[in-house]
Design an enzyme around this catalytic site. Structure first.
Site, short mmCIF file in Angstrom:
data_model
loop_
_atom_site.label_atom_id
_atom_site.label_comp_id
_atom_site.label_asym_id
_atom_site.label_seq_id
_atom_site.Cartn_x
_atom_site.Cartn_y
_atom_site.Cartn_z
N ARG A 253 0.82 -1.21 0.00
CA ARG A 253 0.00 0.00 0.00
C ARG A 253 0.86 1.27 0.00
O ARG A 253 0.44 2.30 0.50
CB ARG A 253 -0.97 0.02 1.19
CG ARG A 253 -2.06 -1.04 1.08
CD ARG A 253 -3.01 -0.97 2.26
NE ARG A 253 -4.08 -1.96 2.12
CZ ARG A 253 -4.86 -2.34 3.12
NH1 ARG A 253 -4.69 -1.82 4.32
NH2 ARG A 253 -5.81 -3.24 2.93
N ARG B 41 -2.58 6.36 -0.50
CA ARG B 41 -2.90 6.41 0.92
C ARG B 41 -2.21 7.55 1.66
O ARG B 41 -2.82 8.58 1.92
CB ARG B 41 -2.62 5.06 1.58
CG ARG B 41 -3.52 3.95 1.06
CD ARG B 41 -3.15 2.60 1.61
NE ARG B 41 -3.39 2.49 3.04
CZ ARG B 41 -4.53 2.12 3.60
NH1 ARG B 41 -5.57 1.85 2.84
NH2 ARG B 41 -4.66 2.01 4.90
N ARG C 90 -6.11 12.15 -6.78
CA ARG C 90 -7.35 11.39 -6.71
C ARG C 90 -8.60 12.26 -6.51
O ARG C 90 -9.73 11.73 -6.55
CB ARG C 90 -7.28 10.40 -5.54
CG ARG C 90 -6.64 9.05 -5.84
CD ARG C 90 -7.55 8.11 -6.62
NE ARG C 90 -8.90 8.08 -6.10
CZ ARG C 90 -9.30 7.39 -5.03
NH1 ARG C 90 -8.42 6.65 -4.35
NH2 ARG C 90 -10.55 7.41 -4.63
N ASP D 112 -6.72 -2.80 -7.18
CA ASP D 112 -7.45 -3.33 -6.04
C ASP D 112 -7.81 -4.77 -6.36
O ASP D 112 -8.01 -5.14 -7.53
CB ASP D 112 -8.72 -2.52 -5.77
CG ASP D 112 -9.37 -2.89 -4.44
OD1 ASP D 112 -9.02 -2.27 -3.42
OD2 ASP D 112 -10.20 -3.82 -4.43
N TYR E 45 -15.53 -11.71 0.04
CA TYR E 45 -16.25 -10.49 -0.35
C TYR E 45 -17.50 -10.83 -1.15
O TYR E 45 -18.57 -10.23 -0.95
CB TYR E 45 -15.34 -9.58 -1.19
CG TYR E 45 -14.39 -8.74 -0.37
CD1 TYR E 45 -14.87 -7.79 0.53
CD2 TYR E 45 -13.02 -8.88 -0.51
CE1 TYR E 45 -14.00 -7.01 1.28
CE2 TYR E 45 -12.14 -8.09 0.24
CZ TYR E 45 -12.64 -7.17 1.12
OH TYR E 45 -11.78 -6.38 1.87
#
Length: 381
Positions: free
Chosen positions: A39, A43, A52, A88, A163
């Protein structure tokens, strides 16, 4: 087996074959330890947040220019030894037609969970042309990285299935684990589908230029060892098999994986041996690396395992911890320094840069237990 790669691939033409990361993953211990962070792309970086603004997460992942730039940002800033492709784990299932969105503050949420045999039957294959944005983004990134390798990644079948069945994030994955036992045939078909979708996603990244591949099992810590070995590991092996013929180093990482670490390290192996098994296993912050070596053996590279919580501790505390991680990692055949999970979004980026400088100053790791004489730190701090 790099002859299976395009001749212009960074491993085939030599750009990344001698890099610290690739050497360590293949069992060598370079003069300087390689370090990168999960990551790291996004972030915590202000330049990422600025880029973003106004763009949803999955839209950013599927914009080749944007995904490439985000991947490159931490390499430029921190001087890490690898880029990790910005994407992702749910991107391939979205490309296969699953209605999923990433809700800020919550994570991936599905419009219609997959909870029956009929739901599994309705899942579509991932068509090669749908992966065009991924291929373009990787190619752009590799062209900029030069001799710095890019790591491709994908979610492991169990995490994707969790998920899909839960419909979103879950603390205990009760529905998924119930389906595993209540309808084992449906469960197996769901994980085969997830393995092939993730495998195709990973293969597209490698063929476009990624020099290593990581399979990421976020929720494996919720499983018993028996369930992992019999109902999950074969599907993870199926996902990784999509890149076996390409000869790139493969990393297997899971959170809370201490009880199944040896089994994760053995995924892909034949007849109980290491032949065909993954090259490296990631270790989270819960298990010291010298203990991890006792579990996985001395013929696999370890990746990890700085505690992400330590990144917000005073530097003298963090430095002692990093040195201890590197010292314990000396028990492995080779060590790729990383976090035990991902970069927390509140992390001060200058701390990450300083950790990279410290790790690189330790050479091959043999100096890790020496106390730094300059408490003032580096200019990056």
């Amino acid at each position: 087996m790099t002859d299976a790669l395009p001749t212009t691939h960074p491993l085939a033409d030599g750009r990344t074959a001698g890099s610290r990361l690739v050497r360590a993953l293949r069992g060598d211990r370079p003069e300087t330890l390689p370090v990168w962070f999960m990551r790291q792309a996004g972030r915590s970086l202000p330049e990422y947040r600025e880029l973003r603004v106004g763009t949803a997460m999955l839209d950013a992942c599927l914009d080749p220019a944007l995904a490439s730039e985000i991947t490159l940002q931490p390499v430029r800033r921190h001087g890490v030894d690898a880029g990790i492709f910005f994407s992702d784990i749910v991107v391939p299932i979205k490309l296969a037609g699953v209605d999923v969105e990433i809700v800020p503050g919550r994570g991936p949420v599905l419009a219609s969970p997959v909870r029956s045999a009929a739901d599994v039957d309705a899942l579509r294959s991932l068509e090669p042309e749908a992966l065009a944005p991924i291929t373009e983004a990787v190619a752009r990134t590799v062209a900029e990285l030069g001799s710095t390798p890019l790591i491709g990644f994908a979610g492991a079948p169990f995490t994707l299935a969790a998920y899909l069945v839960e419909g979103g994030p879950s603390k205990d994955h009760i529905r998924a684990r119930t389906l595993m036992h209540a309808e084992p045939e449906t469960w197996s078909r769901l994980l085969d589908w997830a393995a092939d979708v993730s495998g195709a996603f990973l293969r597209a990244q490698v063929l476009a230029g990624a020099s290593a591949a990581q399979l990421f099992d976020s929720w494996v810590g919720s499983l018993s060892r028996a369930d992992y070995v019999s109902r999950v590991a074969p599907h993870s092996a199926r996902a990784l098999s999509h890149v076996t013929d390409l000869g790139v180093p493969r990393i297997h990482f899971g959170v809370g994986s201490g009880e199944v670490l040896a089994d994760m390290a053995a995924v892909g192996g034949h007849d109980g041996g290491r032949d065909g098994a993954v090259d490296a296993v990631g270790v989270d912050w819960r298990l010291p690396l010298d203990e991890a070596v006792q579990r996985v053996g001395g013929d696999v590279t370890l990746q990890g395992n700085i505690d992400p919580a330590m990144l917000s501790a005073p530097w003298d505390v963090l430095e002692v911890h990093v040195r201890d991680v590197v010292r314990r990692g000396g028990a492995a055949r080779a060590h790729v320094v990383n976090l035990g999970h991902g970069v927390p979004p509140e992390t001060d980026p200058t701390v990450l840069t300083r950790v990279v400088e410290l790790v690189h100053s330790l050479g091959d790791g043999t100096q890790a237990d020496q106390t730094r004489t300059d408490p003032g730190g580096s200019a990056a701090a």
